[in-house]
Design an enzyme around this catalytic site. Structure first.
Site, PDB file in Angstrom:
ATOM      1  CE1 TYR A  28      -3.307  -2.779   0.418  1.00 43.99           C
ATOM      2  CE2 TYR A  28      -3.600  -2.162   2.701  1.00 43.99           C
ATOM      3  CZ  TYR A  28      -3.934  -2.957   1.638  1.00 43.99           C
ATOM      4  OH  TYR A  28      -4.900  -3.917   1.788  1.00 43.99           O
TER       5      TYR A  28
HETATM    6  N1  LIG Z   1      -7.039  -8.682  -0.084  1.00 47.28           N
HETATM    7  C1  LIG Z   1      -6.894  -7.771   0.860  1.00 47.28           C
HETATM    8  O1  LIG Z   1      -6.079  -7.942   1.751  1.00 47.28           O
HETATM    9  C2  LIG Z   1      -7.743  -6.535   0.868  1.00 47.28           C
HETATM   10  C3  LIG Z   1      -8.582  -6.251  -0.220  1.00 47.28           C
HETATM   11  C4  LIG Z   1      -9.402  -5.152  -0.129  1.00 47.28           C
HETATM   12  C5  LIG Z   1      -9.376  -4.343   0.992  1.00 47.28           C
HETATM   13  N2  LIG Z   1      -8.528  -4.633   2.029  1.00 47.28           N
HETATM   14  C6  LIG Z   1      -8.495  -3.809   3.251  1.00 47.28           C
HETATM   15  O2  LIG Z   1      -9.793  -3.381   3.532  1.00 47.28           O
HETATM   16  C7  LIG Z   1      -9.780  -1.960   3.621  1.00 47.28           C
HETATM   17  C8  LIG Z   1     -11.145  -1.428   3.258  1.00 47.28           C
HETATM   18  O3  LIG Z   1     -11.369  -1.560   1.856  1.00 47.28           O
HETATM   19  P1  LIG Z   1     -11.597  -0.275   0.986  1.00 47.28           P
HETATM   20  O4  LIG Z   1     -10.439   0.626   1.228  1.00 47.28           O
HETATM   21  O5  LIG Z   1     -11.921  -0.574  -0.390  1.00 47.28           O
HETATM   22  O6  LIG Z   1     -12.795   0.367   1.767  1.00 47.28           O
HETATM   23  P2  LIG Z   1     -14.318   0.527   1.567  1.00 47.28           P
HETATM   24  O7  LIG Z   1     -14.706   1.143   2.835  1.00 47.28           O
HETATM   25  O8  LIG Z   1     -15.024  -0.696   1.130  1.00 47.28           O
HETATM   26  O9  LIG Z   1     -14.443   1.558   0.317  1.00 47.28           O
HETATM   27  C9  LIG Z   1     -13.749   2.727   0.306  1.00 47.28           C
HETATM   28  C10 LIG Z   1     -14.115   3.524  -0.954  1.00 47.28           C
HETATM   29  O10 LIG Z   1     -15.351   4.177  -0.749  1.00 47.28           O
HETATM   30  C11 LIG Z   1     -15.155   5.608  -0.660  1.00 47.28           C
HETATM   31  N3  LIG Z   1     -15.866   6.065   0.533  1.00 47.28           N
HETATM   32  C12 LIG Z   1     -15.586   5.738   1.821  1.00 47.28           C
HETATM   33  N4  LIG Z   1     -16.452   6.345   2.646  1.00 47.28           N
HETATM   34  C13 LIG Z   1     -17.298   7.077   1.893  1.00 47.28           C
HETATM   35  C14 LIG Z   1     -18.406   7.921   2.189  1.00 47.28           C
HETATM   36  N5  LIG Z   1     -18.803   8.117   3.440  1.00 47.28           N
HETATM   37  N6  LIG Z   1     -19.041   8.508   1.148  1.00 47.28           N
HETATM   38  C15 LIG Z   1     -18.650   8.293  -0.119  1.00 47.28           C
HETATM   39  N7  LIG Z   1     -17.601   7.505  -0.467  1.00 47.28           N
HETATM   40  C16 LIG Z   1     -16.917   6.902   0.532  1.00 47.28           C
HETATM   41  C17 LIG Z   1     -13.671   5.829  -0.512  1.00 47.28           C
HETATM   42  O11 LIG Z   1     -13.281   7.054  -1.150  1.00 47.28           O
HETATM   43  P3  LIG Z   1     -12.892   8.382  -0.290  1.00 47.28           P
HETATM   44  O12 LIG Z   1     -11.427   8.353  -0.107  1.00 47.28           O
HETATM   45  O13 LIG Z   1     -13.372   9.490  -1.160  1.00 47.28           O
HETATM   46  O14 LIG Z   1     -13.633   8.325   1.005  1.00 47.28           O
HETATM   47  C18 LIG Z   1     -13.083   4.589  -1.217  1.00 47.28           C
HETATM   48  O15 LIG Z   1     -13.010   4.791  -2.608  1.00 47.28           O
HETATM   49  C19 LIG Z   1      -8.615  -1.521   2.756  1.00 47.28           C
HETATM   50  O16 LIG Z   1      -8.194  -0.210   3.018  1.00 47.28           O
HETATM   51  C20 LIG Z   1      -7.614  -2.566   3.147  1.00 47.28           C
HETATM   52  O17 LIG Z   1      -7.062  -2.227   4.406  1.00 47.28           O
HETATM   53  C21 LIG Z   1      -7.727  -5.708   1.971  1.00 47.28           C
END
Ligand SMILES: NC(=O)c1ccc[n+]([C@@H]2O[C@H](COP(=O)([O-])OP(=O)(O)OC[C@H]3O[C@@H](n4cnc5c(N)ncnc54)[C@H](OP(=O)(O)O)[C@@H]3O)[C@@H](O)[C@H]2O)c1
Length: 324
Positions: free
Chosen positions: A58
């Site tokens: 990351y």
């Molecule tokens: N295989 C793996 O190990 C793996 C795979 C996927 C994820 N992960 C982990 O899981 C975590 C969570 O996944 P994710 O980062 O995709 O998170 P998520 O919470 O599912 O989605 C985040 C996305 O939604 C947007 N968002 C978040 N809050 C919002 C709101 N209140 N209103 C509008 N848009 C919003 C964010 O953009 P903004 O920046 O604009 O808020 C971002 O693009 C990752 O950071 C990582 O640590 C691990």
């Protein structure tokens, strides 16, 4: 903020965990500065978040390390990950240990609370269990790691085959699993197993693109109706998830998405990824809010409960690989 016990680790962790990867990478992925990313992590700390999930790939370990410098080390739970290609063979063990040592340096810490293997596919699982895990357990004896975990790939393992095997192995204290309003199969395929084995669960993909970008949702619904996985009217309705937004229900789709996953039995920590201070506040409020009304949950299950593998977009353009 509510705190829960993370499976058999016994760690007390905030139900809302800050995901430091995804498309936002604390804002570094959307053009923000490192100082802004550090401030975002500190804002999360101030709001009671004590679990931070980062990874070698990351590029946010340094940010997390800087941000938590001012707080007692035992007041935060740092989770990070190593990604080891499947074809590494015996050298996979050395590569994982080298990744661990580099993470310790990047995070400026003596130990990692949860050291995870990143995006392990079903095919790579034997290498993870038989070659990498024994080497990491030796590092644990040296005090570099407290607990071991694995994270699934998402898109290429939508049926959770890897995690289902990992839960029963006894080696992994935590698993990271994909679960959201339109990909609900972990309810039957994963959570009964994690609860039986007291393996801690970290949830990913609660919102991702599908629930944060209306055009992405519209495309997914069109594809699902074209393939007859959803009835035609769903794609023809101007706002098909509009039923979730009402007095007593959710105010936004993202709020509904976080509230939906948070109260699922078997879910310990809901990871949320953002680079936006307002989203951070809103997401913590959503994860701390009561369950969605029963009728809304029933509609979500009736409409989407059979779908598998929807909305698990990988952030990096590596075919078949989701390193969230
Ligand atoms: N295989 C793996 O190990 C793996 C795979 C996927 C994820 N992960 C982990 O899981 C975590 C969570 O996944 P994710 O980062 O995709 O998170 P998520 O919470 O599912 O989605 C985040 C996305 O939604 C947007 N968002 C978040 N809050 C919002 C709101 N209140 N209103 C509008 N848009 C919003 C964010 O953009 P903004 O920046 O604009 O808020 C971002 O693009 C990752 O950071 C990582 O640590 C691990």
């Amino acid at each position: 903020m509510e705190y829960v016990t993370l499976g058999r680790t016994g760690l007390r962790v905030s139900v809302a965990g800050l995901g430091c990867g995804g498309f936002s990478r604390l804002g570094l992925g959307t053009g923000k500065s490192e100082a802004e990313a550090v401030a975002l992590v500190r804002q999360a700390l101030d709001l009671g978040v004590n679990l931070f999930d980062t990874a070698a790939v990351y590029g946010t370990e340094g940010v997390v390390g800087q941000a938590v410098k001012g707080v007692p080390r035992d007041s935060v739970v740092i989770a990070t990950k190593a990604w080891i290609p499947r074809r590494e063979g015996r050298s996979a063990a050395e590569r994982a240990v080298a990744s661990l040592d580099n993470s310790l340096k990047q995070l400026s810490t003596d130990y990692i609370d949860i050291f995870q293997l990143h995006g392990v596919s079903s095919r790579a699982y034997d290498q993870a269990r038989d070659i990498i895990a024994p080497a990491l357990l030796k590092e644990r004896e040296k005090g570099k790691i407290r607990y071991l975990g694995v994270t699934e790939t998402g898109s290429s393992d939508a049926e959770h085959e890897m995690v289902r095997r990992a839960v029963e192995a006894g080696v992994w204290d935590t698993v990271m699993v994909a679960f959201h309003m339109m990909h609900q199969n972990a309810r039957a395929r994963v959570f009964p197993l994690t609860m039986a084995h007291r393996v801690g669960t970290l949830l990913m993909f609660a919102v991702r693109n599908i629930f944060s970008k209306p055009e992405r949702l519209a495309t997914a619904l069109r594809e699902l109706t074209a393939s007859r996985q959803l009835p035609r009217w769903v794609a023809d309705t101007p706002n098909p998830l509009g039923f979730l937004i009402h007095e007593g229900g959710a105010r936004t789709i993202t709020e509904a998405a976080y509230r939906f996953v948070r109260h699922e039995p078997g879910v310990d920590v809901v990871l949320f990824g953002t680079g936006d201070p307002d989203h951070l506040r809103a997401n913590i409020a959503a994860i701390s809010a009561p369950p969605l009304p029963l009728a809304d949950r029933q509609t979500l299950t009736k409409l989407f409960g059979h779908l598998v593998g929807v909305g698990l977009d990988p952030p990096y353009s590596m075919p078949g690989l989701t390193l969230g």
